[in-house]
Motif scaffolding. Structure first.
Motif, mmCIF file in Angstrom:
data_model
loop_
_atom_site.group_PDB
_atom_site.id
_atom_site.type_symbol
_atom_site.label_atom_id
_atom_site.label_comp_id
_atom_site.label_asym_id
_atom_site.label_seq_id
_atom_site.Cartn_x
_atom_site.Cartn_y
_atom_site.Cartn_z
ATOM 1 N N GLU A 487 0.833 -1.204 0.000
ATOM 2 C CA GLU A 487 0.000 0.000 0.000
ATOM 3 C C GLU A 487 0.867 1.254 0.000
ATOM 4 O OE1 GLU A 487 -3.558 2.094 2.646
ATOM 5 O OE2 GLU A 487 -2.763 0.117 3.200
ATOM 6 N N THR A 488 1.926 1.243 0.807
ATOM 7 C CA THR A 488 2.844 2.389 0.846
ATOM 8 C C THR A 488 3.584 2.532 -0.469
ATOM 9 O OG1 THR A 488 3.142 2.102 3.224
ATOM 10 C CG2 THR A 488 4.791 3.407 2.063
ATOM 11 N N LYS A 489 3.962 1.407 -1.057
ATOM 12 C CA LYS A 489 4.662 1.444 -2.345
ATOM 13 C C LYS A 489 3.758 2.047 -3.421
ATOM 14 C CE LYS A 489 7.271 -2.016 -3.168
ATOM 15 N NZ LYS A 489 7.794 -3.374 -3.514
ATOM 16 N N GLU A 490 2.485 1.658 -3.433
ATOM 17 C CA GLU A 490 1.536 2.212 -4.388
ATOM 18 C C GLU A 490 1.300 3.703 -4.147
ATOM 19 O OE1 GLU A 490 -1.106 2.187 -7.612
ATOM 20 O OE2 GLU A 490 0.371 0.694 -6.938
ATOM 21 N N PHE A 491 1.288 4.096 -2.875
ATOM 22 C CA PHE A 491 1.093 5.501 -2.517
ATOM 23 C C PHE A 491 2.204 6.363 -3.101
ATOM 24 C CE2 PHE A 491 2.572 8.769 0.486
ATOM 25 C CZ PHE A 491 1.512 9.654 0.426
ATOM 26 N N PHE A 492 3.461 5.970 -2.912
ATOM 27 C CA PHE A 492 4.585 6.762 -3.414
ATOM 28 C C PHE A 492 4.665 6.715 -4.937
ATOM 29 C CE2 PHE A 492 6.335 6.299 0.979
ATOM 30 C CZ PHE A 492 6.477 7.653 1.241
ATOM 31 N N HIS A 493 4.263 5.607 -5.539
ATOM 32 C CA HIS A 493 4.251 5.525 -7.000
ATOM 33 C C HIS A 493 3.244 6.515 -7.587
ATOM 34 C CE1 HIS A 493 4.413 3.828 -11.015
ATOM 35 N NE2 HIS A 493 3.095 3.690 -10.999
ATOM 36 N N ASN A 494 2.055 6.567 -7.004
ATOM 37 C CA ASN A 494 1.043 7.520 -7.468
ATOM 38 C C ASN A 494 1.477 8.956 -7.229
ATOM 39 O OD1 ASN A 494 -0.596 5.378 -8.222
ATOM 40 N ND2 ASN A 494 -1.712 5.338 -6.278
ATOM 41 N N LEU A 495 2.159 9.190 -6.099
ATOM 42 C CA LEU A 495 2.630 10.537 -5.795
ATOM 43 C C LEU A 495 3.676 10.993 -6.809
ATOM 44 C CD1 LEU A 495 2.604 12.954 -3.843
ATOM 45 C CD2 LEU A 495 4.402 11.816 -2.542
ATOM 46 N N ALA A 496 4.572 10.088 -7.201
ATOM 47 C CA ALA A 496 5.596 10.425 -8.196
ATOM 48 C C ALA A 496 4.953 10.794 -9.524
ATOM 49 C CB ALA A 496 6.567 9.257 -8.373
ATOM 50 N N GLN A 497 3.922 10.054 -9.928
ATOM 51 C CA GLN A 497 3.235 10.368 -11.178
ATOM 52 C C GLN A 497 2.505 11.701 -11.092
ATOM 53 O OE1 GLN A 497 0.760 6.922 -11.980
ATOM 54 N NE2 GLN A 497 2.257 6.124 -13.451
ATOM 55 N N SER A 498 1.847 11.944 -9.959
ATOM 56 C CA SER A 498 1.128 13.202 -9.767
ATOM 57 C C SER A 498 2.086 14.387 -9.784
ATOM 58 C CB SER A 498 0.360 13.158 -8.445
ATOM 59 O OG SER A 498 -0.201 14.408 -8.136
ATOM 60 N N MET A 499 3.247 14.194 -9.204
ATOM 61 C CA MET A 499 4.227 15.269 -9.141
ATOM 62 C C MET A 499 4.758 15.610 -10.530
ATOM 63 S SD MET A 499 7.538 15.386 -6.643
ATOM 64 C CE MET A 499 8.295 14.009 -7.515
ATOM 65 N N GLU A 500 4.961 14.620 -11.370
ATOM 66 C CA GLU A 500 5.436 14.871 -12.725
ATOM 67 C C GLU A 500 4.382 15.588 -13.564
ATOM 68 O OE1 GLU A 500 6.680 11.197 -14.461
ATOM 69 O OE2 GLU A 500 8.743 11.408 -13.730
ATOM 70 N N GLU A 501 3.107 15.269 -13.354
ATOM 71 C CA GLU A 501 2.045 15.852 -14.164
ATOM 72 C C GLU A 501 1.674 17.258 -13.691
ATOM 73 O OE1 GLU A 501 -1.081 13.033 -13.833
ATOM 74 O OE2 GLU A 501 -0.051 11.472 -14.998
ATOM 75 N N ASN A 502 1.485 17.448 -12.386
ATOM 76 C CA ASN A 502 1.067 18.747 -11.837
ATOM 77 C C ASN A 502 1.837 19.010 -10.545
ATOM 78 O OD1 ASN A 502 -1.199 19.457 -13.702
ATOM 79 N ND2 ASN A 502 -2.035 17.552 -12.891
#
Length: 699
Positions: A487-502
């Motif tokens: 769950e934590t791994k998925e959280f940071f993966h989504n955060l990295a994608q969100s950070m690159e986009e916006n």
């Protein structure tokens, strides 16, 4: 009635006569004192520049930037105007064979050239000044011609005329130094100096000739490639931070020219910094390294710490001292006491400024490096002299502090800003003034001390972990999670994608969420939790400060639009509830708002506000920590988010923006950027396993 009219006319005539006499008297006085005032003002501006020039490296306050900016622009302008006035005065007196007043005033022209050369501590106010070196060259050459013209027209073979020659030499040296430094630090020349020598590689034609010859002899030939994986790792002589900083400074200078480094440079620096045990040690090396870069780009350090520069400095000082001694000896009865006093002030001022520059030079990191390489009695003498100067001048704050940057970060809190805006309700004038001048007076700074192991250690440890992972994007590398929690791994993966986009949206969302989570945990008794909260709040406010005050240092986006829309929504909610008077009450209100429905479903995409999206993030973090009973783990995760976003912002900022901030107190973002480069987390490396070498194998 006629008598009254006549009396009035006579009175008005007398008044106009007095005004005319007064204006004529003022004009006469100004013409007499014009050159003297301008020359002394030019000397005063040189004193201001040399005293404050190096202090801007570690003082981020607006007052020093404005004061130095005015002094920097005024210094050249005053000296130029003074030369123009001298040439004009000469034209009015050209029919006279000998005028002592003008002869001694013409003697001041070389001093103005010395002033135009500028002090050692500031050659360029900003990097843009380096790019204008051709224009500066033309201006200084014209001013040199004007000074020669003034001296030639006043030449009557007096002793004062001959004394102008050594001062003219000193002025030419100063002007030459300034032009050379500006040209060397300009982008094109600096970049060209960093380019490696052309490498044609192995001789392909010769290799193929050998191949054909062996093949003709009947050998069976096979060609194999061998990878040269050797790296020149040199850590034996880099135990001291100063030696390490200078070594890596010479290696990583191409970063400030946007050039690519070799894989040997990457492996060398990465292995060195990964061996460091604490973040304080690593950041110490980075601070010294950036101090060297500041000196190279914005001062004369690169020249005066070389043998040609030292010789020029010796000749300049010798010319000034010999001129003073000669002026003390010659007969000065032909010249007025005032002009003689002004001349003495110029001579003593020039010598004092030169000596002060030498003292600053002796106390620099450059001199310390030179001293370590020498084994002569002169070195001990220099060390003792430096200690004496430090004890004498350091107590009265005449010498700049031995600091490399401000060791502080700007802070900007969105909720505090909204509460302040509420106080301007009903006053459009005050609100308008506040919005326009906010950038200049609203700058809260928080210190980042060397003993602050929490922040530096957190950044260093997280970057060391990221440097051990490769072959993925920078954002995923910074947020890579090596634990077993999916769950934590998925959280940071989504955060990295969100950070690159916006990226700007992610900053504001997590900034407000961090504020709300801090409100709910401000009474926590755990020291570690308090430390993690402090780190998270510090970085949260710092990145919003950059978003509002220096958006060019962050990835491009609509950050300022999102910020103003989010503030507008927060202010609207706060103003609807008159009882809200502080940040705690505002945060309490936001935390209680029902957010079951996503804000985008109600508001659409018209407004770019992320206020209630942030509330959703805060509640999810709060509920997760309450269910798991791991409050410390929550703040560990939040602090990791902010260190990752800080590092990502540093990697995306262009090198010239990092260099620009060196003259404004320095930025933590720049230190993180250079540390990432040393750990190999940057696009400026030519990633390769080694140099390929082909060999012939005969059978």
């Amino acid at each position: 009635m006629l008598i009254i009219v006549l009396s009035t006319l006579i009175f008005q005539h007398q008044q106009m006569t007095l005004i005319g006499i007064s204006s004529e008297r003022i004009s006469t006085i100004w013409n007499r004192w014009e050159v003297r005032v301008l020359v002394l003002l030019s000397l005063f501006l040189q004193i201001v520049l040399i005293l404050l020039g190096k202090r801007r490296k570690y003082i981020p306050k607006n007052w020093i930037r404005i004061f130095l900016w005015v002094a920097y622009l005024s210094a050249d302008w005053i000296a130029t105007v003074s030369l123009g006035v001298l040439s004009r005065k000469e034209g009015a007196k050209k029919t006279q064979s000998y005028d002592p007043d003008y002869v001694i005033m013409a003697f001041w022209a070389p001093f103005l050239l010395v002033h135009l050369g500028g002090p050692d501590t500031i050659t360029a106010y900003s990097l843009e000044d380096n790019e204008l070196w051709p224009r500066r060259l033309v201006e200084l050459v014209v001013q040199l011609i004007v000074a020669l013209y003034v001296l030639s027209r006043s030449w009557v073979y007096t002793k004062v005329n001959f004394l102008a020659i050594p001062m003219l030499i000193a002025g030419i040296i100063k002007i030459g130094e300034r032009i050379w430094v500006l040209r060397t630090a300009s982008n094109d020349v600096f970049r060209d100096s960093m380019l490696p020598r052309p490498d044609p590689g192995p001789n392909y034609a010769k290799f193929m000739d050998g191949h054909d010859a062996k093949k003709a002899e009947g050998f069976k030939i096979s060609v194999r490639t061998i990878i040269d994986t050797s790296t020149a790792v040199r850590h034996n002589n880099l135990s001291d931070p100063l030696d390490a900083a200078f070594y890596f400074f010479r290696t990583f200078k191409p970063l400030f020219a946007d050039l690519i480094l070799s894989f040997q440079d990457r492996e060398n620096s990465r292995s060195f910094f990964q061996q460091k045990e604490t973040g304080t040690e690593a950041f110490k090396v980075i601070e010294i390294e950036l101090g060297f870069m500041y000196d190279l780009l914005l001062t004369k350090a690169g020249l005066i710490h070389s043998w040609p520069g030292s010789i020029c400095r010796f000749v300049s000082l010798l010319c000034t001292i010999s001129t003073l001694i000669a002026f003390l000896i010659i007969d000065r009865n032909d010249y007025s006491t005032i002009d003689t006093s002004v001349t003495f002030l110029l001579l003593f001022g020039a010598i004092v400024l030169e000596i002060y520059a030498v003292i600053v030079l002796l106390s620099s990191d450059w001199t310390e490096l030179w001293r370590r390489k020498q084994k002569k009695p002169l070195v001990d003498l220099i060390s003792k002299a430096n200690s004496c100067f430090q004890s004498c001048f350091g107590s009265c704050q005449l010498l700049p502090l031995n600091k490399r940057w401000s060791e502080s970060v700007g802070q900007y809190n969105l909720m505090s800003h909204c509460i302040k805006c509420k106080s301007f309700k009903g006053s459009r004038t005050k609100k308008y003034i506040y919005e326009k001048l906010e950038k200049y007076w609203y700058q809260n700074l928080e210190p980042v001390h060397d003993e602050d192991e929490g922040l530096k250690e957190k950044i260093f440890v997280q970057l060391k972990e990221a440097s051990s992972i490769s072959d993925i994007s920078v954002s995923e590398q910074l947020f890579a999670y090596t634990g077993n929690d999916d769950e934590t791994k998925e959280f940071f993966h989504n955060l990295a994608q969100s950070m690159e986009e916006n990226f700007d949206e992610t900053i504001l969302r997590w900034h407000i969420a961090t504020d709300l989570c801090h409100y709910s945990d401000e009474d926590n008794d755990s020291q570690n939790v308090k430390n993690l909260i402090r780190i998270s709040k510090l970085l949260s406010n710092y990145l919003v400060f950059l978003l509002v005050m220096h958006p060019y240092m962050l990835p491009s986006g609509i950050g300022q639009i999102r910020f103003q829309d989010t503030c507008a929504e927060a202010i609207e909610i706060i103003e609807e509830r008159e009882y809200i008077s502080d940040e705690k009450e505002a945060r309490d209100l936001l935390f209680k708002v029902n957010t079951e429905i996503l804000p985008s479903q109600i508001k659409g995409d018209r407004s770019k506000s992320v206020l209630f999206d942030a509330c959703i993030v805060a509640k999810s973090q709060f509920l997760r920590a309450r269910n798991d009973g791991e409050n410390e783990q929550k703040w560990e995760r939040i602090s990791r988010v902010w260190v990752g976003m800080l590092s990502y912002a540093a990697s995306q900022c262009s090198w010239n923006y990092h260099a620009r901030r060196l003259s404004q107190g320095g930025e933590l973002l720049t230190h993180v950027w250079l540390l990432m480069a040393h750990l190999g987390i940057t696009k400026h490396f030519q990633i390769s396993k080694g140099h390929l070498r082909a060999k012939l194998f005969l059978s």
